[in-house]
Design a protein around this motif. Sequence first.
Motif, short mmCIF file in Angstrom:
data_model
loop_
_atom_site.label_atom_id
_atom_site.label_comp_id
_atom_site.label_asym_id
_atom_site.label_seq_id
_atom_site.Cartn_x
_atom_site.Cartn_y
_atom_site.Cartn_z
N LEU A 1 61.81 -26.24 85.82
CA LEU A 1 61.87 -27.59 85.27
C LEU A 1 60.73 -28.47 85.77
O LEU A 1 60.21 -29.30 85.02
CB LEU A 1 63.22 -28.22 85.59
CG LEU A 1 64.41 -27.59 84.86
CD1 LEU A 1 65.72 -28.04 85.48
CD2 LEU A 1 64.37 -27.91 83.38
N THR A 2 60.32 -28.30 87.01
CA THR A 2 59.23 -29.12 87.54
C THR A 2 57.86 -28.60 87.09
O THR A 2 56.96 -29.39 86.81
CB THR A 2 59.27 -29.21 89.08
OG1 THR A 2 59.24 -27.90 89.63
CG2 THR A 2 60.51 -29.96 89.55
N GLU A 3 57.70 -27.30 87.00
CA GLU A 3 56.39 -26.73 86.70
C GLU A 3 56.11 -26.54 85.22
O GLU A 3 54.98 -26.74 84.77
CB GLU A 3 56.21 -25.42 87.46
CG GLU A 3 56.19 -25.63 88.97
CD GLU A 3 56.06 -24.34 89.76
OE1 GLU A 3 55.84 -23.27 89.15
OE2 GLU A 3 56.20 -24.39 90.99
N VAL A 4 57.10 -26.16 84.45
CA VAL A 4 56.89 -25.94 83.01
C VAL A 4 57.12 -27.23 82.22
O VAL A 4 56.35 -27.57 81.33
CB VAL A 4 57.80 -24.81 82.48
CG1 VAL A 4 57.67 -24.67 80.96
CG2 VAL A 4 57.46 -23.49 83.15
N ARG B 1 58.51 -19.64 75.58
CA ARG B 1 57.83 -18.40 75.98
C ARG B 1 57.44 -18.44 77.45
O ARG B 1 57.59 -17.44 78.17
CB ARG B 1 56.59 -18.17 75.12
CG ARG B 1 56.86 -17.43 73.84
CD ARG B 1 55.59 -16.94 73.16
NE ARG B 1 54.65 -18.01 72.84
CZ ARG B 1 54.73 -18.79 71.77
NH1 ARG B 1 55.71 -18.62 70.91
NH2 ARG B 1 53.84 -19.72 71.54
N GLN B 2 56.94 -19.58 77.92
CA GLN B 2 56.56 -19.70 79.33
C GLN B 2 57.77 -19.46 80.24
O GLN B 2 57.66 -18.75 81.24
CB GLN B 2 55.97 -21.09 79.61
CG GLN B 2 54.62 -21.30 78.99
CD GLN B 2 54.14 -22.74 79.14
OE1 GLN B 2 54.94 -23.68 79.29
NE2 GLN B 2 52.83 -22.93 79.08
N VAL B 3 58.90 -20.06 79.89
CA VAL B 3 60.11 -19.88 80.68
C VAL B 3 60.53 -18.42 80.70
O VAL B 3 60.81 -17.85 81.76
CB VAL B 3 61.27 -20.77 80.15
CG1 VAL B 3 62.58 -20.40 80.81
CG2 VAL B 3 60.95 -22.24 80.37
N MET B 4 60.58 -17.81 79.54
CA MET B 4 61.03 -16.43 79.44
C MET B 4 60.10 -15.47 80.18
O MET B 4 60.56 -14.54 80.85
CB MET B 4 61.17 -16.02 77.97
CG MET B 4 62.18 -16.87 77.18
SD MET B 4 63.84 -16.84 77.87
CE MET B 4 64.30 -15.18 77.47
N GLN B 5 58.80 -15.70 80.10
CA GLN B 5 57.85 -14.84 80.80
C GLN B 5 58.00 -14.97 82.32
O GLN B 5 57.99 -13.98 83.03
CB GLN B 5 56.41 -15.18 80.39
CG GLN B 5 56.07 -14.73 78.99
CD GLN B 5 54.73 -15.27 78.50
OE1 GLN B 5 54.12 -16.15 79.10
NE2 GLN B 5 54.28 -14.75 77.36
N LEU C 1 67.44 -15.58 83.12
CA LEU C 1 67.48 -16.92 82.56
C LEU C 1 67.12 -16.90 81.07
O LEU C 1 66.15 -16.27 80.66
CB LEU C 1 66.51 -17.85 83.30
CG LEU C 1 66.46 -19.32 82.85
CD1 LEU C 1 67.79 -19.99 83.10
CD2 LEU C 1 65.34 -20.04 83.57
N GLN C 2 67.94 -17.59 80.27
CA GLN C 2 67.70 -17.68 78.84
C GLN C 2 67.31 -19.10 78.47
O GLN C 2 67.82 -20.07 79.04
CB GLN C 2 68.95 -17.27 78.05
CG GLN C 2 69.32 -15.80 78.21
CD GLN C 2 68.24 -14.90 77.63
OE1 GLN C 2 67.87 -15.03 76.46
NE2 GLN C 2 67.72 -14.00 78.44
N CYS C 3 66.42 -19.20 77.49
CA CYS C 3 65.91 -20.48 77.03
C CYS C 3 65.92 -20.45 75.51
O CYS C 3 65.47 -19.47 74.91
CB CYS C 3 64.49 -20.66 77.57
SG CYS C 3 63.72 -22.22 77.13
N ILE C 4 66.45 -21.50 74.89
CA ILE C 4 66.52 -21.55 73.44
C ILE C 4 65.87 -22.83 72.91
O ILE C 4 65.73 -23.81 73.65
CB ILE C 4 67.97 -21.45 72.92
CG1 ILE C 4 68.82 -22.61 73.44
CG2 ILE C 4 68.58 -20.10 73.30
CD1 ILE C 4 70.21 -22.69 72.82
#
Length: 104
Positions: free
Chosen positions: A45-48, A84-88, A97-100
């Motif tokens: 959350l802080t970096e992406v 994509r950044q989160v998932m990678q 961790l899942q991101c939608i």
Amino acid sequence: MTTPDTRHDADTLLHDWQDVRPPKRYGVFLLNDDYTTMEFVVEILTEVFMLAEEQAVAVMLLVHHEGKGLCGTYTRDIAETKQRQVMQRAKAEGHPLQCIVEEV
């Protein structure tokens, strides 16, 4: 040499502006799981998403307690890039961790 015709019909210009709509907005959400650490979620959350530490902790707790938390709203391309950044990063760190992305 001919000069280009730069005359505009006032009705045409007014009509064109009425047809312009702002782009749709899309929310990027993190989903809760039983394995991803709270520290990693705050880091994401802080970096992406560039949230301040306090905001990141608040969103992380929302994800933890409610099962889903909004990280930010963006145009479609940016939202999909953030996803994509989160998932990678999650995959690289071994987190499920899942991101939608959803239209808001």
